[in-house]
Design an enzyme around this catalytic site. Sequence first.
Site, short mmCIF file in Angstrom:
data_model
loop_
_atom_site.label_atom_id
_atom_site.label_comp_id
_atom_site.label_asym_id
_atom_site.label_seq_id
_atom_site.Cartn_x
_atom_site.Cartn_y
_atom_site.Cartn_z
N ASN A 10 7.80 5.97 13.05
CA ASN A 10 6.36 5.72 12.99
C ASN A 10 6.16 4.45 12.17
OD1 ASN A 10 3.63 5.74 12.52
ND2 ASN A 10 3.61 7.62 11.30
N TRP A 11 5.86 3.36 12.87
CA TRP A 11 5.77 2.07 12.17
C TRP A 11 4.46 1.92 11.40
CZ3 TRP A 11 7.95 -2.05 16.20
CH2 TRP A 11 9.25 -1.68 16.55
N LYS A 12 3.54 2.83 11.62
CA LYS A 12 2.23 2.79 10.94
C LYS A 12 1.58 1.42 11.10
CE LYS A 12 3.73 6.45 7.90
NZ LYS A 12 3.62 7.12 6.63
N HIS A 96 -1.63 13.00 12.32
CA HIS A 96 -0.88 12.54 11.15
C HIS A 96 -1.74 12.73 9.90
CE1 HIS A 96 1.20 10.00 8.30
NE2 HIS A 96 2.27 10.15 9.07
N GLU A 98 -2.29 10.92 7.48
CA GLU A 98 -3.12 9.76 7.12
C GLU A 98 -4.38 9.73 7.98
OE1 GLU A 98 0.13 7.01 7.47
OE2 GLU A 98 1.02 7.93 5.70
N GLU A 168 5.28 17.64 8.06
CA GLU A 168 5.30 16.56 7.08
C GLU A 168 4.52 16.97 5.84
OE1 GLU A 168 6.04 12.54 9.18
OE2 GLU A 168 3.91 12.93 9.25
N GLY A 174 5.96 8.84 2.14
CA GLY A 174 5.90 7.52 1.52
C GLY A 174 6.03 7.57 0.01
N SER A 214 9.69 10.79 3.66
CA SER A 214 10.77 10.14 2.90
C SER A 214 12.16 10.49 3.42
CB SER A 214 10.65 10.45 1.41
OG SER A 214 9.42 9.95 0.90
N GLY A 235 8.90 7.15 8.61
CA GLY A 235 7.97 6.06 8.34
C GLY A 235 8.70 4.85 7.78
N GLY A 236 8.74 4.73 6.46
CA GLY A 236 9.31 3.55 5.81
C GLY A 236 10.69 3.16 6.32
P1 PGA Z 1 7.74 8.19 5.33
O1 PGA Z 1 6.60 8.53 6.39
O2 PGA Z 1 9.06 8.36 6.03
O3 PGA Z 1 7.49 6.77 4.92
O4 PGA Z 1 7.59 9.14 4.19
C1 PGA Z 1 6.75 9.58 7.31
C2 PGA Z 1 5.51 9.72 8.16
O5 PGA Z 1 4.40 9.55 7.62
O6 PGA Z 1 5.58 9.97 9.37
#
Ligand code: PGA
Length: 251
Positions: A10-12, A96, A98, A168, A174, A214, A235-236
């Site tokens: 997930n490149w956000k 998600h 967010e 999640e 993150g 993470s 994500g990251g």
């Molecule tokens: P993260 O994000 O790996 O940076 O913690 C995961 C996500 O939000 O899908």
Amino acid sequence: MARKKFIAGNWKMNTTLDEARALAKGLVEACGKITDVDVAVCPPYTNLQAVGEIIKGSSIKLGAQDVHWEAKGAYTGKISCAMLKSVGVTYVIIGHSEQRTYFHETDETVNKKAKAVLAADLRPIICVGETLAERKAGRLTVVAERQVKGAFAGISEADALKCTIAYEPVWAIGTGEVATPQQANEAHQFIRKVIVSVYNNAAAEGIRIQYGGSMKPDNVKDLLALSDVDGGLIGGAALKVQDFLGIIKPV
Ligand code: PGA
């Protein structure tokens, strides 16, 4: 039935067009032939088409980070399932944390989006998970049950089997703070119980549940070794070829 592992990046809200192209090219070279695990990348809308062209012919599939449930019309800023399909999207992340935290996503809108995505013959990745306050208050199961039941309301078993759930924990996204393998597996097992209650054992055994929060090359082995963790939503660590590869390779 063994569930095939599924790792999605997930490149956000990261990557300009050039950055997205470079990352996609690097990924095709590094892992574009891997077939023993399902791999997908979810770039921002603006880069879907370009990334789709680069990963075409590789084993990497294209995903989007959100969608609107309506088919078309006066919804400024929104993107429909048909638009996503027209640029080669297979998966759509829905719900998600967010989106839930910053953009008014609710269990009801998650459900509407899931139904629209399935009707368009796309595959939802439905995100669920508790906040730190909810976990501290002992509300993990209440929250997870409400989110899973809300997301799948009115969806047939056959369609449910096309969905992936991403567990999640919001406090792990993150933050560098990863759920312990025991915390992750307990949550996944609980979510599977909820699926049994909504559908049956076969559905619970068939639906893949990713862990997200993470996940990195140095913790992926322990997480993916768990009986009920079927992959990851990353994500990251999805923004660097070597990190993403380091997550896919141990699978
Ligand atoms: P993260 O994000 O790996 O940076 O913690 C995961 C996500 O939000 O899908």
